[in-house]
Design a protein around this motif. Structure first.
Motif, PDB file in Angstrom:
ATOM      1  N   GLY A   1      -6.052 112.558  20.392  1.00  0.00           N
ATOM      2  CA  GLY A   1      -6.317 112.703  21.820  1.00  0.00           C
ATOM      3  C   GLY A   1      -5.215 112.200  22.721  1.00  0.00           C
ATOM      4  N   LEU A   2      -4.221 111.516  22.169  1.00  0.00           N
ATOM      5  CA  LEU A   2      -3.127 110.974  22.980  1.00  0.00           C
ATOM      6  C   LEU A   2      -1.875 111.817  22.776  1.00  0.00           C
ATOM      7  N   VAL A   3      -1.235 112.247  23.876  1.00  0.00           N
ATOM      8  CA  VAL A   3       0.012 113.002  23.764  1.00  0.00           C
ATOM      9  C   VAL A   3       1.165 112.021  23.568  1.00  0.00           C
ATOM     10  N   VAL A   4       2.234 112.479  22.918  1.00  0.00           N
ATOM     11  CA  VAL A   4       3.361 111.579  22.692  1.00  0.00           C
ATOM     12  C   VAL A   4       4.231 111.466  23.947  1.00  0.00           C
ATOM     13  N   HIS A   5       4.463 112.604  24.637  1.00  0.00           N
ATOM     14  CA  HIS A   5       5.222 112.620  25.888  1.00  0.00           C
ATOM     15  C   HIS A   5       4.370 113.254  26.978  1.00  0.00           C
ATOM     16  N   GLU A   6       4.775 113.068  28.202  1.00  0.00           N
ATOM     17  CA  GLU A   6       4.049 113.650  29.327  1.00  0.00           C
ATOM     18  C   GLU A   6       4.022 115.171  29.211  1.00  0.00           C
ATOM     19  N   ASP A   7       2.846 115.759  29.434  1.00  0.00           N
ATOM     20  CA  ASP A   7       2.701 117.217  29.354  1.00  0.00           C
ATOM     21  C   ASP A   7       2.449 117.794  30.736  1.00  0.00           C
ATOM     22  N   GLU A   8       1.957 119.032  30.765  1.00  0.00           N
ATOM     23  CA  GLU A   8       1.761 119.709  32.043  1.00  0.00           C
ATOM     24  C   GLU A   8       0.727 119.029  32.934  1.00  0.00           C
ATOM     25  N   SER A   9      -0.135 118.179  32.365  1.00  0.00           N
ATOM     26  CA  SER A   9      -1.137 117.467  33.166  1.00  0.00           C
ATOM     27  C   SER A   9      -0.494 116.420  34.063  1.00  0.00           C
ATOM     28  N   GLY A  10       0.682 115.925  33.660  1.00  0.00           N
ATOM     29  CA  GLY A  10       1.372 114.920  34.459  1.00  0.00           C
ATOM     30  C   GLY A  10       0.782 113.526  34.365  1.00  0.00           C
ATOM     31  N   LEU A  11      -0.201 113.326  33.506  1.00  0.00           N
ATOM     32  CA  LEU A  11      -0.834 112.013  33.384  1.00  0.00           C
ATOM     33  C   LEU A  11       0.116 111.037  32.693  1.00  0.00           C
ATOM     34  N   PRO A  12       0.166 109.787  33.172  1.00  0.00           N
ATOM     35  CA  PRO A  12       1.126 108.823  32.617  1.00  0.00           C
ATOM     36  C   PRO A  12       0.724 108.222  31.282  1.00  0.00           C
ATOM     37  N   ASP A  13      -0.537 108.397  30.867  1.00  0.00           N
ATOM     38  CA  ASP A  13      -0.988 107.768  29.624  1.00  0.00           C
ATOM     39  C   ASP A  13      -0.508 108.578  28.430  1.00  0.00           C
ATOM     40  N   THR A  14       0.667 108.238  27.948  1.00  0.00           N
ATOM     41  CA  THR A  14       1.275 108.869  26.787  1.00  0.00           C
ATOM     42  C   THR A  14       1.651 107.785  25.791  1.00  0.00           C
ATOM     43  N   LEU A  15       1.927 108.184  24.568  1.00  0.00           N
ATOM     44  CA  LEU A  15       2.307 107.188  23.568  1.00  0.00           C
ATOM     45  C   LEU A  15       3.594 106.476  23.957  1.00  0.00           C
ATOM     46  N   ILE A  16       4.604 107.217  24.407  1.00  0.00           N
ATOM     47  CA  ILE A  16       5.872 106.564  24.749  1.00  0.00           C
ATOM     48  C   ILE A  16       5.686 105.614  25.919  1.00  0.00           C
ATOM     49  N   ASN A  17       4.870 105.972  26.905  1.00  0.00           N
ATOM     50  CA  ASN A  17       4.648 105.068  28.032  1.00  0.00           C
ATOM     51  C   ASN A  17       3.882 103.819  27.602  1.00  0.00           C
ATOM     52  N   ARG A  18       2.946 103.972  26.672  1.00  0.00           N
ATOM     53  CA  ARG A  18       2.247 102.791  26.150  1.00  0.00           C
ATOM     54  C   ARG A  18       3.221 101.858  25.441  1.00  0.00           C
ATOM     55  N   ILE A  19       4.125 102.440  24.661  1.00  0.00           N
ATOM     56  CA  ILE A  19       5.104 101.624  23.937  1.00  0.00           C
ATOM     57  C   ILE A  19       6.043 100.925  24.915  1.00  0.00           C
TER      58      ILE A  19
END
Length: 323
Positions: free
Chosen positions: A101-119
């Motif tokens: 359910g978690l994307v690795v990088h930001e996608d078309e949704s533009g939501l900041p909750d991504t794996l790279i941002n969490r890291i």
């Protein structure tokens, strides 16, 4: 006027690449003009656009202050939670177990909750990363997996580690293995499958062919049956990707009549609903550092194997009851 002293994370890259990262507000056309006119120099001398920078080099820029302004996106990672399931970490790399359910990088949704941002948020809280102190480098992911696939994702914490790992991945000196559940039990206990792959960019789906043509690419997948549930016609497989095509495991297994459980794109929705599983039962569960050439600062990782501790579908008793 502004000076940049090239540090370890900046060294080894082309001058124009460094400037583009250090001054993101500076248009490329203006950058090339300033380099030609010697408004941007290296160690007090004319700079060549393609020259490789060395640690200790001093870049002097006689340009407007507005070009040095940082953008708001530099701290966007702070909007993501600093929650990361870590399999392994040292001063050079971090191995994360990405949840479904978690994307690795930001996608078309533009939501900041991504794996790279969490890291990045995690590293920021630990004092290991601050965009205000970095001139051109940001910790980066070396591989990616789909939103609805669980598994190991590699993050390089230094520029040197990123360069080494990218080359090792290119040279196939990192070995990833996957676990998946198929609807249907393959006829052989283990096999090496070869087919041909093409991707439709508009529909973001893959077509698998039995014969080579002018627009498809060879796809090779190896599997081994780990466990069977003949009563439910399910199999737990371990997969080795010999090639790395988009949706390869999902599309290739569906092509032989054994689609992944939970796969809404290539699977059997009627069966998926029976088990109330809405995401593909697929996990990149094991990573081996199979270095066969010099790995420089990462040589100590050679031969090491890392695995996820908990694969969600392996612990589901409905799928594979204990004997």
């Amino acid at each position: 006027m502004r000076e940049f002293v090239i540090n370890k994370n900046d060294a080894g890259q082309r001058a124009d690449k460094f400037i583009a990262k250090a001054c993101p507000a500076l248009p490329k056309s203006a950058m090339y003009k300033y380099i030609r006119k010697k408004s941007i120099k290296c160690n007090g001398k004319r700079m060549e656009i393609s020259q490789k920078l060395c640690e200790g080099d001093v870049i002097t820029m006689y340009i407007n202050d507005e070009f040095f302004e940082k953008t708001d996106t530099d701290s966007a990672f702070l909007s993501a939670p600093a929650r990361v399931k870590i399999i392994y970490e040292d001063e050079n790399i971090l191995l994360a177990d990405k949840p479904v359910g978690l994307v690795v990088h930001e996608d078309e949704s533009g939501l900041p909750d991504t794996l790279i941002n969490r890291i990045l948020h995690y590293l920021y809280d630990r004092g290991e990363y601050d965009p205000k102190l970095e001139q051109s480098f940001t910790p980066s992911l070396c591989n990616r997996i789909d939103r609805n696939t669980q598994g190991i994702v590699i993050c390089a914490k230094t520029a040197e580690a990123l360069r080494i790992l990218n080359q090792k991945i290119k040279d196939r000196e990192l070995h990833k293995q996957y676990l998946c559940v198929t609807v249907g039990i393959p006829p052989k206990k283990q096999d090496r499958l070869t087919a041909y792959h093409s991707r439709d960019e508009k529909t973001k789906t893959v077509t698998v062919w039995d014969k080579k043509n002018s627009f498809n690419k060879t796809m090779i997948t190896e599997y081994r049956i780990v466990k069977e549930n003949r009563a439910e016609n399910l199999a737990l497989l371990e997969i080795d990707l010999i090639t790395g095509r988009t949706h390869q495991i999902r599309a290739h297994m569906a092509h032989i009549g054994c689609p992944l459980l939970g796969d809404g794109k290539y699977g059997i929705n009627r069966v998926n609903r029976t088990y109330n599983i809405k995401t593909q039962a697929l996990c990149s569960h094991r990573l081996t550092f199979d270095f066969t050439t010099d790995a420089g600062a990462l040589e100590y990782l050679g031969g090491r194997v890392f695995e996820t501790e908990d694969v969600w579908f392996c612990s589901d008793r409905k799928l594979f009851p204990k004997a």
